[in-house]
Design a protein around this motif. Structure first.
Motif, short mmCIF file in Angstrom:
data_model
loop_
_atom_site.label_atom_id
_atom_site.label_comp_id
_atom_site.label_asym_id
_atom_site.label_seq_id
_atom_site.Cartn_x
_atom_site.Cartn_y
_atom_site.Cartn_z
N ARG A 1 0.83 -1.28 -0.07
CA ARG A 1 0.08 -0.07 0.03
C ARG A 1 0.99 1.27 0.14
O ARG A 1 0.35 2.06 -0.68
CB ARG A 1 -1.04 -0.08 1.29
CG ARG A 1 -2.08 1.10 1.18
CD ARG A 1 -3.05 1.11 2.13
NE ARG A 1 -4.21 1.99 2.05
CZ ARG A 1 -4.08 3.11 2.70
NH1 ARG A 1 -2.96 3.75 3.34
NH2 ARG A 1 -5.17 3.97 2.41
N LEU B 1 0.50 4.14 -2.98
CA LEU B 1 0.07 5.31 -2.75
C LEU B 1 1.19 6.58 -3.18
O LEU B 1 1.00 7.55 -3.69
CB LEU B 1 -0.03 5.60 -1.38
CG LEU B 1 -1.44 4.89 -0.88
CD1 LEU B 1 -1.58 5.02 0.84
CD2 LEU B 1 -2.68 5.24 -1.50
N GLU C 1 0.82 9.25 -5.83
CA GLU C 1 1.33 10.69 -5.59
C GLU C 1 2.08 11.30 -6.82
O GLU C 1 1.75 12.55 -7.18
CB GLU C 1 1.84 10.62 -4.35
CG GLU C 1 2.11 12.09 -3.68
CD GLU C 1 2.68 12.24 -2.41
OE1 GLU C 1 3.65 13.03 -2.17
OE2 GLU C 1 2.64 11.06 -1.46
N ALA D 1 -8.63 10.84 -10.49
CA ALA D 1 -9.55 10.40 -9.33
C ALA D 1 -8.74 9.13 -9.06
O ALA D 1 -8.37 8.32 -9.78
CB ALA D 1 -10.76 10.35 -9.21
N LYS D 2 -8.93 8.72 -7.63
CA LYS D 2 -8.68 7.53 -7.00
C LYS D 2 -9.09 7.11 -5.82
O LYS D 2 -9.56 8.13 -5.14
CB LYS D 2 -6.92 7.47 -7.11
CG LYS D 2 -6.44 8.62 -5.91
CD LYS D 2 -4.90 8.48 -5.90
CE LYS D 2 -4.21 9.55 -4.98
NZ LYS D 2 -4.98 10.43 -4.48
N GLY D 3 -9.18 6.08 -5.31
CA GLY D 3 -9.89 5.57 -4.14
C GLY D 3 -10.32 4.34 -4.08
O GLY D 3 -10.40 3.55 -5.18
N PRO D 4 -10.49 3.75 -2.74
CA PRO D 4 -10.97 2.43 -2.52
C PRO D 4 -12.34 2.34 -2.58
O PRO D 4 -13.12 3.33 -2.51
CB PRO D 4 -10.27 2.03 -1.04
CG PRO D 4 -10.46 3.40 -0.67
CD PRO D 4 -9.89 4.52 -1.66
N GLY E 1 -10.37 -1.15 -5.65
CA GLY E 1 -10.49 0.31 -5.92
C GLY E 1 -10.33 0.55 -7.27
O GLY E 1 -10.36 -0.17 -8.31
N VAL F 1 -8.34 3.56 -10.03
CA VAL F 1 -7.58 5.01 -10.40
C VAL F 1 -8.05 5.36 -11.68
O VAL F 1 -8.28 4.59 -12.88
CB VAL F 1 -6.12 4.61 -10.27
CG1 VAL F 1 -5.37 5.69 -10.76
CG2 VAL F 1 -5.83 3.89 -8.92
#
Length: 84
Positions: free
Chosen positions: A20, A24, A28, A38-41, A48, A50
């Motif tokens: 992880r 990340l 970044e 955009a990104k997220g679980p 998730g 991306v």
């Protein structure tokens, strides 16, 4: 420029936890380059998403396949162009 949704299906929970920080950091850095929309679980823990910004599908594939989650086998990649 086009948008490409990289759906990252959970494959290995332990590997996901281990890699992880690398994942990340990778995102970044790409964000600083303007390559991330955009990104997220997912809320259910199944993985998730991306959304990459790229000129071509090939460029988006290269970016998505270099994600440490994909490289290390923590997540399965499903990449699609997203028409927004």
């Amino acid at each position: 420029m086009a948008h490409f949704a990289a759906i990252l299906h959970m494959h290995d929970v332990e590997k996901s936890q281990t890699f992880r920080p690398n994942h990340l950091s990778y995102l970044e850095e790409l964000g600083k380059q303007g390559k991330i929309f955009a990104k997220g679980p997912f809320g259910d823990g199944s993985g998730g998403m991306v959304v990459y910004i790229a000129d071509t599908l090939e460029e988006a594939q290269q970016l998505a396949q270099q994600d440490p989650y994909v490289v290390e086998g923590a997540r399965k990649l499903d990449l699609r162009e997203w028409k927004i």
